[in-house]
Design a protein around this motif. Structure first.
Motif, PDB file in Angstrom:
ATOM      1  N   HIS A  18       0.828  -1.207   0.000  1.00 40.65           N
ATOM      2  CA  HIS A  18       0.000   0.000   0.000  1.00 40.65           C
ATOM      3  C   HIS A  18       0.863   1.258   0.000  1.00 40.65           C
ATOM      4  O   HIS A  18       1.956   1.274   0.570  1.00 40.65           O
ATOM      5  N   GLY A  21      -7.073  -3.423   3.854  1.00 39.72           N
ATOM      6  CA  GLY A  21      -7.634  -2.176   3.341  1.00 39.72           C
ATOM      7  C   GLY A  21      -6.761  -1.019   3.768  1.00 39.72           C
ATOM      8  O   GLY A  21      -6.072  -1.085   4.795  1.00 39.72           O
ATOM      9  N   SER A  22      -6.796   0.066   3.000  1.00 41.90           N
ATOM     10  CA  SER A  22      -5.837   1.143   3.244  1.00 41.90           C
ATOM     11  C   SER A  22      -6.437   2.524   3.026  1.00 41.90           C
ATOM     12  O   SER A  22      -7.471   2.683   2.373  1.00 41.90           O
ATOM     13  N   SER A  35      -7.414   1.496  -1.564  1.00 41.34           N
ATOM     14  CA  SER A  35      -7.351   0.177  -2.194  1.00 41.34           C
ATOM     15  C   SER A  35      -7.411  -0.948  -1.175  1.00 41.34           C
ATOM     16  O   SER A  35      -7.235  -0.756   0.030  1.00 41.34           O
ATOM     17  N   ILE A  36      -7.663  -2.156  -1.692  1.00 44.44           N
ATOM     18  CA  ILE A  36      -7.619  -3.394  -0.920  1.00 44.44           C
ATOM     19  C   ILE A  36      -6.624  -4.316  -1.624  1.00 44.44           C
ATOM     20  O   ILE A  36      -6.588  -4.357  -2.854  1.00 44.44           O
ATOM     21  N   HIS A  83     -13.121   2.021  -4.040  1.00 47.81           N
ATOM     22  CA  HIS A  83     -13.542   3.108  -3.155  1.00 47.81           C
ATOM     23  C   HIS A  83     -12.912   4.421  -3.580  1.00 47.81           C
ATOM     24  O   HIS A  83     -11.828   4.449  -4.157  1.00 47.81           O
ATOM     25  N   LYS A 112     -10.737   6.387   1.943  1.00 45.86           N
ATOM     26  CA  LYS A 112     -10.038   5.306   2.633  1.00 45.86           C
ATOM     27  C   LYS A 112     -10.978   4.169   3.011  1.00 45.86           C
ATOM     28  O   LYS A 112     -12.136   4.389   3.374  1.00 45.86           O
ATOM     29  N   VAL A 113     -10.470   2.961   2.896  1.00 46.24           N
ATOM     30  CA  VAL A 113     -11.213   1.770   3.283  1.00 46.24           C
ATOM     31  C   VAL A 113     -11.153   1.688   4.804  1.00 46.24           C
ATOM     32  O   VAL A 113     -10.078   1.699   5.401  1.00 46.24           O
ATOM     33  N   LEU A 144     -13.369  -4.232   6.854  1.00 44.92           N
ATOM     34  CA  LEU A 144     -13.536  -5.370   5.946  1.00 44.92           C
ATOM     35  C   LEU A 144     -14.193  -6.521   6.684  1.00 44.92           C
ATOM     36  O   LEU A 144     -13.977  -6.724   7.874  1.00 44.92           O
ATOM     37  N   SER A 165     -16.447  -4.653   1.780  1.00 42.89           N
ATOM     38  CA  SER A 165     -15.584  -3.544   2.189  1.00 42.89           C
ATOM     39  C   SER A 165     -16.423  -2.283   2.330  1.00 42.89           C
ATOM     40  O   SER A 165     -17.346  -2.048   1.561  1.00 42.89           O
ATOM     41  N   GLY A 188     -16.177   2.071   3.366  1.00 39.98           N
ATOM     42  CA  GLY A 188     -15.210   3.153   3.391  1.00 39.98           C
ATOM     43  C   GLY A 188     -15.761   4.468   3.872  1.00 39.98           C
ATOM     44  O   GLY A 188     -16.955   4.629   4.125  1.00 39.98           O
TER      45      GLY A 188
END
Length: 400
Positions: free
Chosen positions: A198, A217-218, A222-223, A241, A244-245, A248, A259, A261
């Motif tokens: 990430h 998740g970040s 992204s995942i 997304h 930020k995620v 999960l 997911s 966000g």
């Protein structure tokens, strides 16, 4: 990687069953009570509440308990009705809930961290309480004695925490974007490996012990799916997304990842399809399609008397290309790109309509989600948001 606006949501949608309102501050974490029409929540307003559904159809607190510090996180074990609560002052307090969920009794408290507790996991098989804190420490305690068994200093504050009972591996994701894997013994731990994919901090982790896959998740929106079991080393990126995620959850029986966000999106990913790794971006001083020099390639610019161009990358093949040779965009769902992304012209021609078929469904929760909990037995999803509201959703139209 900049994301395009959301794809149009598909027709199958979660059904909003109920809203649970009444918290004075953000509900940091909540869980559905199994086999009951109830919800347990912990909030920044220092309260622990157990909400039970009344004959009126609304949820009202059967327990309202004030803690000495804001409640940052929780872990509930339905089998023992043990509720572990992490506080802003670094304390973890353990309670036992009565069978009718009308009373909670304090069992023990221990000072696990020097500052805010971020995540807690209670592992019944080992009688361990695992936790991470803003003090950049992962610790684990014996839940029977309250004794601290060990700890490990992470590179940054950790928001993600998962544990595999079979191998005793713990996964810790931190704000630096790194995931650390530790092997736990009764009173010691050893570093197994670390990996980083990430560009932003890790905000959530989810572990599938059956397929042996870790999802991270970040804050980079992204995942990443890390295939630790079957195809070791495979890392597949999922882009769905616009913010930020935050949380999960995984539906094992249908192999679907949920997911949520800060964009309010609930995305349900079909993980039962054969996905492809995204290619590494290639380095080049000139376009790998037309050979036009990039703007830092002074020698080729001088020799060819051409103006240098900006470098882009095709998301499908990874080649370094100029804007003219990558003027098209396309979704590539099997590579995790549910949004349209930049691809070179030749890759665009090779992508079929079948390959563009979405592998995820998108839904708007209409609140900034901070945490989710999925009850697979009923197909219910709980979302808690910064708007101080808890929402209960029937996901059976989607997760099936």
């Amino acid at each position: 990687m900049a994301a395009e606006p959301h794809p149009k949501a598909l027709t199958r949608k979660p059904l909003l069953l109920n809203k649970v309102e009444g918290s004075q501050e953000v509900v940091n974490m909540a869980a559905i009570v199994p086999k009951e029409d109830g919800v347990i929540s912990v909030s920044e307003d220092r309260t622990v509440r157990v909400w039970l559904k009344r004959d009126s159809g609304q949820y009202w607190p059967s327990i309202y308990h004030a803690m000495p510090s804001p409640c940052s996180c929780m872990s509930f074990n339905p089998e023992t009705r043990r509720l572990s609560i992490g506080l802003d002052n670094g304390t973890i307090s353990e309670f036992i809930l009565s069978e009718d969920y009308n009373k909670m009794t304090l069992v023990k408290s221990y000072q696990a961290h020097q500052s805010r507790v971020i995540m807690i996991l209670f592992v019944l098989e080992m009688e361990w309480v695992l936790s991470t804190g803003q003090d950049k420490h992962f610790t684990w305690h014996c839940s029977e004695s309250g004794q601290r068994l060990g700890g490990y200093r992470t590179s940054a504050g950790a928001c993600g925490l998962q544990f595999d009972v079979e191998t005793r591996h713990v996964f810790v994701g931190d704000h630096s974007g790194q995931v650390t894997i530790l092997k736990l013994e009764q009173e010691s731990c050893s570093l197994v490996t670390t990996f980083k994919g990430h560009t932003g901090g890790v905000t959530a982790l989810c572990w599938d012990p059956i397929q042996r896959v870790l999802f991270s998740g970040s804050s980079d929106h992204s995942i990443i799916m890390w295939d630790i079991g079957g195809r070791k080393g495979t890392a597949i990126e999922l882009q769905g997304h616009n913010d930020k995620v935050q949380s999960l959850s995984y539906a094992h029986h249908t192999r679907q990842l949920i997911s949520c966000g800060a964009d309010g999106g609930i995305v349900v990913w079909n993980m039962d399809v054969e996905r492809q790794e995204t290619p590494e971006w290639l380095d080049s001083d000139s376009c790998q399609k037309c050979d036009q020099p990039f703007f830092w390639n002074f020698k080729q610019m001088w020799d060819s008397k051409k103006i240098g161009l900006r470098q882009h990358h095709c998301r499908k093949c990874g080649k370094a290309v100029c804007g003219k040779c990558s003027s098209k965009r396309s979704s590539i769902p099997l590579m995790g790109f549910e949004f349209e992304v930049r691809v070179c012209d030749s890759c665009h021609e090779s992508i079929t309509d079948e390959e563009r078929a979405p592998t995820a469904t998108f839904h708007d929760s209409k609140h900034n989600i901070v945490h989710v909990h999925f009850d697979a037995t009923r197909g219910w999803l709980l979302t808690s948001g910064t708007d101080k509201v808890i929402k209960l959703w029937d996901m059976t139209p989607v997760v099936s």
